[in-house]
Design a protein around this motif. Structure first.
Motif, short mmCIF file in Angstrom:
data_model
loop_
_atom_site.label_atom_id
_atom_site.label_comp_id
_atom_site.label_asym_id
_atom_site.label_seq_id
_atom_site.Cartn_x
_atom_site.Cartn_y
_atom_site.Cartn_z
N ILE A 6 63.64 103.19 34.07
CA ILE A 6 64.20 103.37 33.06
C ILE A 6 65.29 103.91 33.10
CG2 ILE A 6 63.94 104.38 30.57
CD1 ILE A 6 60.97 104.45 31.16
N PRO A 7 66.60 103.26 33.27
CA PRO A 7 67.83 103.92 33.37
C PRO A 7 68.20 104.87 32.23
CG PRO A 7 67.86 101.60 34.02
CD PRO A 7 66.75 101.88 33.26
N VAL A 8 68.63 106.17 32.58
CA VAL A 8 68.95 107.06 31.73
C VAL A 8 70.10 107.79 31.98
CG1 VAL A 8 66.47 107.52 30.99
CG2 VAL A 8 67.62 108.89 32.51
N THR A 9 71.00 108.32 30.98
CA THR A 9 72.11 109.25 31.16
C THR A 9 73.39 108.42 31.36
OG1 THR A 9 72.38 109.76 33.63
CG2 THR A 9 70.69 111.04 32.16
N PRO A 10 74.45 108.80 31.31
CA PRO A 10 75.67 108.15 31.71
C PRO A 10 75.75 107.89 33.25
CG PRO A 10 76.38 109.61 30.05
CD PRO A 10 74.79 109.92 30.35
N PHE A 11 75.10 108.48 33.83
CA PHE A 11 74.93 108.29 35.47
C PHE A 11 73.93 107.15 35.91
CE2 PHE A 11 76.22 112.94 36.83
CZ PHE A 11 77.36 113.07 36.02
N GLN A 12 73.32 106.53 34.76
CA GLN A 12 72.18 105.59 35.20
C GLN A 12 71.19 106.08 36.04
OE1 GLN A 12 72.41 101.96 33.57
NE2 GLN A 12 72.96 103.94 32.25
N GLN A 13 70.86 107.22 35.86
CA GLN A 13 69.84 107.62 36.82
C GLN A 13 68.54 106.82 36.64
OE1 GLN A 13 66.43 109.42 37.96
NE2 GLN A 13 66.79 110.30 35.94
N ASN A 14 67.65 106.42 37.82
CA ASN A 14 66.40 105.77 37.58
C ASN A 14 65.33 106.73 37.59
OD1 ASN A 14 67.46 103.39 38.36
ND2 ASN A 14 67.39 103.61 40.64
N CYS A 15 65.22 106.88 36.08
CA CYS A 15 63.78 107.57 35.66
C CYS A 15 62.84 106.49 35.81
CB CYS A 15 64.20 107.92 34.21
SG CYS A 15 62.61 108.60 33.16
N SER A 16 61.68 107.00 36.03
CA SER A 16 60.36 106.04 36.38
C SER A 16 59.26 106.49 35.48
CB SER A 16 59.85 106.19 37.74
OG SER A 16 60.90 105.27 38.41
N LEU A 17 58.70 105.60 34.82
CA LEU A 17 57.31 105.69 34.03
C LEU A 17 56.46 104.91 35.17
CD1 LEU A 17 55.54 106.19 31.60
CD2 LEU A 17 56.17 103.82 31.06
N ILE A 18 55.48 105.76 35.51
CA ILE A 18 54.57 105.38 36.52
C ILE A 18 52.99 105.64 35.97
CG2 ILE A 18 56.10 105.88 38.49
CD1 ILE A 18 54.27 108.21 39.47
N TRP A 19 52.39 104.65 36.28
CA TRP A 19 51.11 104.88 35.70
C TRP A 19 49.72 104.10 36.40
CZ3 TRP A 19 54.45 101.51 33.67
CH2 TRP A 19 53.92 100.05 33.60
N CYS A 20 48.48 104.76 36.49
CA CYS A 20 47.31 104.00 36.95
C CYS A 20 46.57 103.04 35.93
CB CYS A 20 46.33 105.23 37.12
SG CYS A 20 44.53 104.75 37.34
N ILE A 35 65.13 110.54 26.05
CA ILE A 35 63.58 110.52 25.94
C ILE A 35 63.10 109.81 24.91
CG2 ILE A 35 63.73 113.12 26.89
CD1 ILE A 35 62.98 114.01 24.16
N GLU A 36 63.93 109.14 24.01
CA GLU A 36 63.35 108.30 23.06
C GLU A 36 63.15 106.91 23.70
OE1 GLU A 36 66.45 109.77 22.63
OE2 GLU A 36 66.13 111.23 21.13
N ARG A 37 63.88 106.41 24.60
CA ARG A 37 63.71 105.33 25.36
C ARG A 37 62.48 105.52 26.28
NH1 ARG A 37 68.53 104.12 28.81
NH2 ARG A 37 69.52 104.23 26.85
N ILE A 38 62.23 106.62 26.77
CA ILE A 38 61.20 106.73 27.74
C ILE A 38 59.92 106.68 26.87
CG2 ILE A 38 60.09 108.57 29.15
CD1 ILE A 38 62.65 109.64 30.02
N LEU A 39 59.97 107.39 25.55
CA LEU A 39 58.63 107.48 24.83
C LEU A 39 58.30 105.92 24.37
CD1 LEU A 39 59.33 110.47 22.73
CD2 LEU A 39 57.63 110.05 24.43
N GLU A 40 59.36 105.10 24.03
CA GLU A 40 59.34 103.88 23.57
C GLU A 40 58.65 102.87 24.70
OE1 GLU A 40 63.09 102.02 22.30
OE2 GLU A 40 63.18 103.54 20.94
N GLU A 41 59.20 103.09 25.79
CA GLU A 41 58.55 102.29 27.04
C GLU A 41 57.11 102.65 27.33
OE1 GLU A 41 59.72 99.79 28.15
OE2 GLU A 41 61.73 100.09 27.06
#
Length: 214
Positions: A6-20, A35-41
């Motif tokens: 989930i790329p976030v911030t103007p720096f296009q940082q690679n946030c990751s949602l990881i799960w089992c 964080i709204e985008r993260i919660l949506e995913e």
């Protein structure tokens, strides 16, 4: 271990949602913002986020961590305590880089070399990899041969070492002595840019290719 970038911030940082996939319990690695985008995913994937994981204390990786953790009532885990300098300086970082104001915070748990973090039934091994920052950590899922390396290593490049408390030699040692032994077939998710494997970087990376070290 499944994941979604989930790329976030103007720096296009690679946030990751990881799960089992067995338990559908999840963690968010480096929620720098949006964080709204993260919660949506998380909702789209029907997972329950149980913790926030941080590789290091730079604002594009942690700017949304406290707000996300508070909203979900989950702990922030990581990085290593040596990065408390960066977490304490978040108000200055947000001003310097033009981010929304971010208060300093202390994670619920700092991490050390050799620690393990669980995400459902999956286990992430923790490696302390200083250089870009003194308290940078890497998360390694041995079961899926996947590593979340933050800003230690990139496809064709390495992390910057012109920040306060950075150290170029420490960074090179972290990559060659901590990451390479994990295996050439390990895929890594960097803090920015495209994914790669340790094997490809050992062949082609102009900063840490094997041929540079004779």
């Amino acid at each position: 271990m499944k994941y979604q970038l989930i790329p976030v911030t103007p720096f296009q940082q690679n946030c990751s949602l990881i799960w089992c996939s067995e338990t559908m319990k999840a963690a968010v690695v480096d929620p720098g913002g949006n964080i709204e985008r993260i919660l949506e995913e998380a909702a789209k994937n029907n997972v329950v986020v149980e913790k926030v994981l941080l590789t290091h204390g730079h604002i594009d990786h942690v700017g949304g961590a406290a707000a996300l953790a508070a909203q979900l009532n989950v702990p922030i885990v990581g990085p290593h305590k040596a990065d408390d300098y960066w977490l304490d300086s978040l108000p200055k970082q947000s001003q310097h880089f033009g981010f929304v104001h971010c208060d300093a915070f202390t994670p619920a748990q700092y991490l050390e070399e050799g620690d393990e973090v669980t995400v459902g039934n999956q286990v992430l091994k923790v490696l302390h990899c200083p250089g870009h920052t003194p308290g940078h950590v890497v998360f390694f899922a041995e079961s899926s041969k996947t590593a979340w390396v933050g800003d230690v290593l990139f496809r064709g490049s390495i992390g910057r070492t012109d920040f306060p408390l950075s150290n170029h030699q420490d960074l090179i040692d972290s990559i060659t002595q901590k990451l390479w032994p994990l295996g050439k077939d390990v895929q890594f998710i960097p803090g920015h840019g495209p994914l790669s494997t340790f094997g490809d970087e050992r062949l082609q990376n102009p900063f840490v290719a094997d041929q540079l070290f004779g």
